[in-house]
Design a protein around this motif. Structure first.
Motif, PDB file in Angstrom:
ATOM      1  N   PHE A   1       0.827  -1.209   0.000  1.00 60.91           N
ATOM      2  CA  PHE A   1       0.000   0.000   0.000  1.00 60.91           C
ATOM      3  C   PHE A   1       0.862   1.259   0.000  1.00 60.91           C
ATOM      4  O   PHE A   1       0.630   2.195  -0.779  1.00 60.91           O
TER       5      PHE A   1
ATOM      6  N   PRO B   1      -1.095  -4.683  -5.537  1.00 62.33           N
ATOM      7  CA  PRO B   1      -2.334  -3.954  -5.847  1.00 62.33           C
ATOM      8  C   PRO B   1      -3.043  -4.620  -7.023  1.00 62.33           C
ATOM      9  O   PRO B   1      -2.401  -5.141  -7.929  1.00 62.33           O
TER      10      PRO B   1
ATOM     11  N   TYR C   1      -5.993  -4.834  -2.651  1.00 62.39           N
ATOM     12  CA  TYR C   1      -4.743  -5.581  -2.597  1.00 62.39           C
ATOM     13  C   TYR C   1      -5.034  -7.055  -2.364  1.00 62.39           C
ATOM     14  O   TYR C   1      -5.933  -7.403  -1.576  1.00 62.39           O
TER      15      TYR C   1
ATOM     16  N   TRP D   1      -7.129   1.665  -3.448  1.00 67.29           N
ATOM     17  CA  TRP D   1      -6.934   0.472  -4.274  1.00 67.29           C
ATOM     18  C   TRP D   1      -7.194  -0.787  -3.446  1.00 67.29           C
ATOM     19  O   TRP D   1      -7.157  -0.772  -2.216  1.00 67.29           O
TER      20      TRP D   1
ATOM     21  N   GLU E   1       0.437   3.466  -3.500  1.00 67.94           N
ATOM     22  CA  GLU E   1      -0.385   4.681  -3.445  1.00 67.94           C
ATOM     23  C   GLU E   1       0.352   5.922  -2.955  1.00 67.94           C
ATOM     24  O   GLU E   1      -0.141   7.038  -3.122  1.00 67.94           O
TER      25      GLU E   1
END
Length: 441
Positions: free
Chosen positions: A349, A420, A411, A409, A353
């Motif tokens: 993550f 992701p 995962y 998003w 992102e």
């Protein structure tokens, strides 16, 4: 950050130029961000002085020691001058020698074959300082440094040991053991001491004559010189008496079909064509670090580490990991967990992102993580010369977003790795995008 920095803000700005400082990385949701590198403890980016030195040497790069050509003589001088630079960096005594290796693991394996007896180690060591020793006696660390030292003393008093091998700074938590004190204890009990300084050397001044340490090992790729070279420095008698680490050219004085006369250290353990550029890179890093002033480095890290630790600790569900409650000092490593999330998911993550690079897993220190109740691993954020307070705040804010379940998003975990879904970023940079290699976890 404003254009004009206050005195306090300057302390938490980058204090050296490192490669990759202007790297932009893609985000899964689109767009790019400057890369926030929190993986210095694994491999630190090269200092600009190091890359400049390598570029300067490349035109005269050649084999060393046995060449009369101009380039070979330049390379020979470069290689041996690098040894002198490292010796000055460590303030080696006259009976200590610098041997160039591939990395810390290589250095420790080299020394392991030279030790004329048993070696005492702690269970919280990196695997590189836990696995190589031929006759290892493993001591279980306690919850405090004081009790841990008491256990080491008890073990050394129960049965003599040739060597005490300890970490200079934990690669899991950054905590520093009192090396000078341990050295005094070991010597009083007739034991030599080896310090695994892979994490310590980039962050703190090491003076072998002042602290009395017998042997020290560290890696170039953690010392802002990522070119596949390492160092073992220490007393030459064991190194001169042991069998060569590798048998081959350069390690000998005379060879016949029936006998071999081996050279003394360091040549004894440097058979084959050496990594001249790697040695020069380490030397350039040592010289640059000395010029920067280790007090300034420590203050920079302390400010950033406190900011990161305080920021993460204030987030509900985040737990910052420590080995010892009374560790006197620590380098810039902050390891943490987030309730409800696997370490790999957190790292995926942060990267996907927010353009943040951290390390997740068990950091090649499985017994240490098991002792902490973290057999499933943790997330490690490590700081260095190129780190800034802006980077730290970005990491804190990203973890807040994760905990508040505001991710953009999804995962999924496939084949043991979190990714992701869908993956929109390209990792094709001059090679096969699917290529990969096994990595220590």
């Amino acid at each position: 950050m404003t254009a004009v920095l206050s005195a306090d803000a300057c302390r938490t700005a980058p204090i050296a130029q490192v490669s990759g400082s202007d790297l932009l990385v893609p985000l899964v949701q689109g767009g790019e961000l400057p890369y926030a590198n929190f993986d210095y403890a694994a491999s630190a980016p090269a200092l600009s002085q190091v890359t400049d030195r390598i570029a300067e040497l490349l035109p005269t790069y050649a084999s060393v020691h046995r060449g009369a050509g101009y380039a070979s003589r330049i390379s020979t001088l470069t290689y041996e001058n690098a040894r002198e630079s490292v010796s000055r960096f460590l303030n080696c005594s006259e009976d200590q020698v610098v041997v160039f290796t591939r990395n810390t693991t290589d250095s420790l394996n080299l020394l392991a074959q030279c030790v004329p007896g048993s070696t005492v180690v702690l269970d919280v060591e990196h695997h590189a300082n836990l696995l190589p020793w031929n006759d290892a006696r493993v001591v279980t660390a306690a919850d405090t440094v004081e009790e841990t030292i008491e256990r080491l003393v008890a073990e050394l008093c129960t049965k003599p040991a040739a060597l005490l091998a300890v970490t200079g700074a934990s690669n899991v938590t950054g905590e520093i053991l009192p090396i000078a004190r341990l050295t005094e204890i070991a010597h009083r009990l007739g034991t030599r001491i080896l310090v695994d300084a892979a994490q310590l050397a980039p962050h703190r001044r090491i003076d072998l004559q002042e602290c009395g340490v017998d042997y020290i090992a560290f890696s170039g790729h953690k010392l802002y010189a990522p070119f596949g070279s390492g160092v073992l420095a220490g007393r030459r008698d064991w190194l001169d008496q042991a069998q060569p680490y590798l048998a081959g050219g350069g390690a000998v004085r005379e060879v016949t079909t029936t006998s071999t006369e081996w050279a003394c250290a360091p040549a004894r353990h440097e058979a084959g064509s050496p990594n001249v550029l790697g040695a020069a890179a380490i030397a350039a890093a040592c010289e640059t670090l000395q010029a920067l002033d280790f007090d300034a480095i420590a203050e920079h890290e302390k400010a950033l580490t406190e900011q990161l630790t305080d920021g993460l600790s204030a987030i509900v569900g985040v737990d910052v990991v420590r080995l010892w409650a009374d560790a006197p000092d620590a380098v810039g490593i902050v390891t943490f967990t987030v309730a409800g999330y696997e370490p790999g998911e957190i790292a995926a993550f942060l990267s996907a992102e927010h353009g943040i690079g951290v390390r997740d897993g068990r950091f090649c220190a499985h017994p240490a993580l098991a002792r902490l109740g973290l057999s499933g691993g943790a997330v490690r954020a490590s700081l260095g010369l190129g780190s800034s307070s802006d980077d730290v705040q970005r990491l804190i804010d990203a973890v807040k977003i994760l905990v508040s379940d505001q991710r953009d998003w999804n995962y999924e975990k496939t084949a043991g790795s979190w990714n992701p879904v869908p993956e929109t970023r390209s990792f094709l940079v001059g090679s096969d995008e699917k290529a990969g290699a096994a990595e220590c976890v």
